[in-house]
Write a protein that holds these residues in place. Structure first.
Motif, short mmCIF file in Angstrom:
data_model
loop_
_atom_site.label_atom_id
_atom_site.label_comp_id
_atom_site.label_asym_id
_atom_site.label_seq_id
_atom_site.Cartn_x
_atom_site.Cartn_y
_atom_site.Cartn_z
N LYS A 86 34.27 50.17 44.63
CA LYS A 86 35.30 50.30 45.67
C LYS A 86 36.05 48.99 45.90
O LYS A 86 37.18 49.00 46.35
N GLN A 87 35.42 47.87 45.63
CA GLN A 87 36.00 46.56 45.95
C GLN A 87 36.80 45.95 44.80
O GLN A 87 37.57 45.01 45.01
N PHE A 88 36.64 46.47 43.61
CA PHE A 88 37.19 45.85 42.42
C PHE A 88 38.70 45.59 42.51
O PHE A 88 39.16 44.50 42.22
N ASP A 89 39.48 46.58 42.91
CA ASP A 89 40.94 46.41 42.95
C ASP A 89 41.36 45.30 43.90
O ASP A 89 42.24 44.49 43.57
N THR A 90 40.72 45.22 45.06
CA THR A 90 41.05 44.17 46.03
C THR A 90 40.70 42.80 45.48
O THR A 90 41.51 41.87 45.56
#
Length: 129
Positions: A86-90
């Motif tokens: 869930k955090q990868f793009d940010t």
């Protein structure tokens, strides 16, 4: 034996005293930086994830600056993530802002299930110019 010199940023946050560790250790021409998190001055986590990642990098830059380094001096980076998928793009968006072009430092990302209330941590080794 090469002496160890503790390094702290000018505005060191409360976590160093609360948990008894140095922000970084200088050994010869290398700087070993402890995991930096998106902590506010009182040591509490920044609740917004993107802001927490940026604050972790700001805390990292302050520690590097205290030793005369910048992000350009990084050799090895390890990041820790509580929910990588869930955090990868940010994280990648922030990474692209900070490291827009090669050469990039080595980078290892590790998924973990606990970071003492934080969701992102960055630990680095830098060469001191």
């Amino acid at each position: 034996m090469i002496p160890r010199e503790p390094i702290f940023p000018a505005d060191r946050h409360a976590l160093y005293e609360q948990h008894g560790y140095s922000a970084a250790i200088r050994s010869g021409d290398l700087l070993f930086v402890s995991g930096q998190v998106g902590s506010r001055p009182d040591g509490t986590p920044e609740p917004d994830f993107a802001a927490q990642v940026r604050l972790a990098f700001n805390n990292l830059r302050a520690t590097l600056a205290a030793a005369g380094c910048t992000l350009d001096d990084l050799i090895d980076v390890t990041t820790f993530h509580t929910d990588p998928e869930k955090q990868f793009d940010t994280i990648m968006a922030v990474k692209q802002e900070l490291f827009p072009a090669a050469p990039y430092p080595n980078w290892t990302a590790v998924g973990v299930n606990w970071l003492a209330g934080f969701d992102f941590e960055i630990k680095v080794i830098a060469r001191i110019p």
